[in-house]
Every structure is written in C-alpha cells, then in structure tokens.
Write a protein that holds these residues in place. Structure first.
Motif, short mmCIF file in Angstrom:
data_model
loop_
_atom_site.label_atom_id
_atom_site.label_comp_id
_atom_site.label_asym_id
_atom_site.label_seq_id
_atom_site.Cartn_x
_atom_site.Cartn_y
_atom_site.Cartn_z
N PRO A 168 0.78 -1.22 0.00
CA PRO A 168 0.00 0.00 0.00
C PRO A 168 0.82 1.28 0.00
N LEU A 169 0.13 2.40 -0.23
CA LEU A 169 0.82 3.67 -0.35
C LEU A 169 1.66 3.99 0.88
N TYR A 170 1.17 3.67 2.07
CA TYR A 170 1.91 4.03 3.28
C TYR A 170 3.18 3.21 3.45
N ALA A 171 3.35 2.15 2.67
CA ALA A 171 4.52 1.30 2.82
C ALA A 171 5.69 1.74 1.96
N ILE A 172 5.48 2.73 1.10
CA ILE A 172 6.56 3.19 0.23
C ILE A 172 6.57 4.70 0.17
N ASP A 173 7.75 5.27 0.22
CA ASP A 173 7.93 6.70 0.04
C ASP A 173 8.56 6.89 -1.33
N VAL A 174 7.73 7.15 -2.33
CA VAL A 174 8.22 7.24 -3.70
C VAL A 174 9.23 8.37 -3.83
N GLN A 175 8.97 9.49 -3.17
CA GLN A 175 9.88 10.63 -3.27
C GLN A 175 11.24 10.29 -2.68
N SER A 176 11.25 9.53 -1.61
CA SER A 176 12.52 9.14 -0.99
C SER A 176 13.28 8.16 -1.86
N LEU A 177 12.55 7.22 -2.49
CA LEU A 177 13.20 6.24 -3.35
C LEU A 177 13.85 6.92 -4.55
N PHE A 178 13.13 7.86 -5.15
CA PHE A 178 13.67 8.61 -6.28
C PHE A 178 14.11 9.99 -5.80
N ASN A 179 15.09 9.99 -4.90
CA ASN A 179 15.49 11.25 -4.26
C ASN A 179 16.48 12.05 -5.10
N LEU A 180 16.95 11.48 -6.22
CA LEU A 180 17.82 12.22 -7.13
C LEU A 180 16.99 12.75 -8.30
N SER A 181 17.38 13.90 -8.82
CA SER A 181 16.57 14.55 -9.86
C SER A 181 16.64 13.84 -11.20
N GLY A 182 17.64 12.98 -11.38
CA GLY A 182 17.77 12.29 -12.66
C GLY A 182 18.57 13.07 -13.69
N ASN A 183 19.37 14.03 -13.21
CA ASN A 183 20.16 14.88 -14.11
C ASN A 183 21.65 14.59 -14.00
N GLY A 203 11.46 5.16 -18.78
CA GLY A 203 10.83 5.87 -17.67
C GLY A 203 11.18 7.34 -17.63
N LYS A 204 10.82 7.96 -16.52
CA LYS A 204 11.16 9.37 -16.30
C LYS A 204 12.34 9.53 -15.36
N ASN A 205 12.65 8.46 -14.61
CA ASN A 205 13.79 8.49 -13.71
C ASN A 205 14.08 7.06 -13.28
N ALA A 206 15.22 6.83 -12.67
CA ALA A 206 15.60 5.50 -12.22
C ALA A 206 16.31 5.62 -10.87
N ALA A 207 16.32 4.50 -10.14
CA ALA A 207 16.96 4.46 -8.83
C ALA A 207 17.49 3.05 -8.60
N VAL A 208 18.35 2.92 -7.59
CA VAL A 208 18.91 1.61 -7.27
C VAL A 208 18.94 1.45 -5.76
N ASP A 209 18.71 0.22 -5.30
CA ASP A 209 18.78 -0.11 -3.88
C ASP A 209 19.60 -1.38 -3.74
N LEU A 210 20.42 -1.47 -2.70
CA LEU A 210 21.29 -2.62 -2.49
C LEU A 210 21.03 -3.24 -1.13
N GLU A 211 21.05 -4.58 -1.07
CA GLU A 211 20.93 -5.26 0.21
C GLU A 211 21.72 -6.55 0.14
N SER A 212 21.93 -7.20 1.29
CA SER A 212 22.70 -8.45 1.30
C SER A 212 22.23 -9.35 2.43
N PHE A 213 22.51 -10.64 2.29
CA PHE A 213 22.24 -11.63 3.34
C PHE A 213 23.24 -12.76 3.16
#
Length: 245
Positions: free
Chosen positions: A16-31, A110-120
């Motif tokens: 749901p919407l409350y589980a993701i912060d789209v603005q935070s995920l795409f926090n770079l302007s893409g420039n 798209g209009k912008n892209a982002a990357v997230d990294l995790e490990s286990f």
C-alpha cells in the motif's frame, strides 16, 4: 511475479501507499548526479572516474540519470552503477574501473531511475541483491518497475522483473497495488527463500493481502514459486516475517 509463477517474473503485485515513500526512493533529480552508496572508501579518484564514465555514456547518446559508486563485487575498488536511458529503453550498467562487468536493458522507458542494495548470507556466503527501479508518471497515474539481480562473488544474475508499484487515480476510486519482498531462511537449510507480500488497496480503505514463497533453484539460478496463498485452501499469513524488517 505472475499469478501462478514458476519463474519469478512479476505482473501487478502489491503493497500500500503508506509502505513506500516514492519521493525518498527517487530522491535524485535524474540529471546525472554522482553519489556514493554504502561505501567506506570515498576518494576523489572515484569521482573523477565517474565523471569520465558519465561523459563517455553521454557521448554515446545516453541520458544519464545518475552514477552510483558502491562496493558490490569481490574485486578491488568500488564499482560504478550507471543508470541511463535511450530511445531503446532504460539500462543499468556496472563498471569496475574501465571494465564493464554487467549490463541489463529494460523493456521500459521511464522518467527516472533508482537503485537499492541489500545483502544476506547463504550458508555463510554473502549474497548481494541489486534492485533497479524505473518510474513512469503521467501526472495522474504512476508505475514503478523493479528489476532484481543477485550477486554471487563477482557474478551478477537477473532473477526478477516486477511491477513493484502501480497507482491509478483516473478512475472513480483510486487503486494502489504494491509488492514487498524479503529474504528469510524459513526451512532451516541455510538457503534463503524469498517471501513476497502483495497488497492491493481500493479507494484508500479496502485492502487485499496475498503471500508467495520462492525458493532458489541452484541448477537454474532462478527463484521458483513453491507456495502461493492464491492457490491454498486455507489462509496463509506471513506478515510476522515482514514485521521483523
């Protein structure tokens, strides 16, 4: 992941919407920003190398959203993750120094892209996960696509193609679908399963939640669905694992 998926290729999955912060995920302007991500080794040489890479990609006709500097491979030095776009589609490229180690072209523009990294850890061997996001936003509706890759040592393999988030506001009632996933060893064999929580919200209140479990096939190098609550006779609730995040 699709509904009966045998290999992880998602279609409209959910959260749901409350589980993701789209603005935070795409926090770079893409420039064309150059940023560090979870790296202890920060130096001017890396910035110089990233600027050189950015110029080379732009000279080839790519729009550079951003270049992320991070230590993700079992090789000396940081890697450079370039998120770019062209008329053929968006693309992620990973370099170590001047060497291209990996590339993947998405079937989306798209209009912008982002990357997230995790490990286990699988049986004490560290496994890295790269999540590559592409967003489309027409001013009314939004979609986020996620492409997932698994790092084993110095090898990078594609494992998922997912509609991660979908927001439709052009109807009488808004519809939001979103997917969340975590890696947990739920059967105690030392190999982490991927658990998926899918949520759909209609009109801001009516919510439907489904769960799937995917197990890694070592021979195929992909995750395969071994359980879907859509197909079970009794309700399946894996929410406790997601609450531990």
């Amino acid at each position: 992941m699709k509904k009966i998926l045998l290999i992880i290729t998602f279609s409209i999955l959910t959260i749901p919407l409350y589980a993701i912060d789209v603005q935070s995920l795409f926090n770079l302007s893409g420039n064309g920003e150059i940023v560090y991500y979870k790296s202890d080794d920060i130096n001017n040489a890396d910035y110089t190398q990233a600027e050189k890479l950015k110029s080379e990609l732009q000279s080839k006709g790519y729009k550079v959203y951003s270049i992320v500097i991070a230590d993700i491979l079992h090789k000396v030095g940081n890697e450079f993750i370039a998120l770019v776009s062209s008329v053929q589609g968006d693309k992620i490229l990973i370099y170590n120094k001047d060497n291209e180690e990996f590339s993947y072209k998405a079937d989306k523009i798209g209009k912008n892209a982002a990357v997230d990294l995790e490990s286990f850890y699988d049986k004490q061997n560290e496994v890295g996960i790269i999540k590559y996001y592409i967003i489309n936003d027409n001013g009314t509706d939004r979609e986020i696509y996620m492409y997932m890759f698994r790092i084993d040592g110095s090898n990078i393999k594609f494992i998922a193609d997912i509609v991660f988030y979908k927001e439709i506001n052009s109807m009488k009632s808004s519809v939001i679908t979103q997917m969340d996933n975590i890696f947990k060893d739920i059967d105690g064999d030392g190999i982490y399963e991927m658990l998926v929580e899918s949520k759909e919200i209609v009109g801001g209140s009516n919510e439907r939640i489904e769960y799937q479990i995917y197990k890694l096939s070592k021979s195929k190098g992909k995750y395969e669905c071994i359980m879907s609550s859509w197909l079970e006779d009794k309700p399946v609730d894996l929410s406790k694992y997601f609450k531990e995040k």
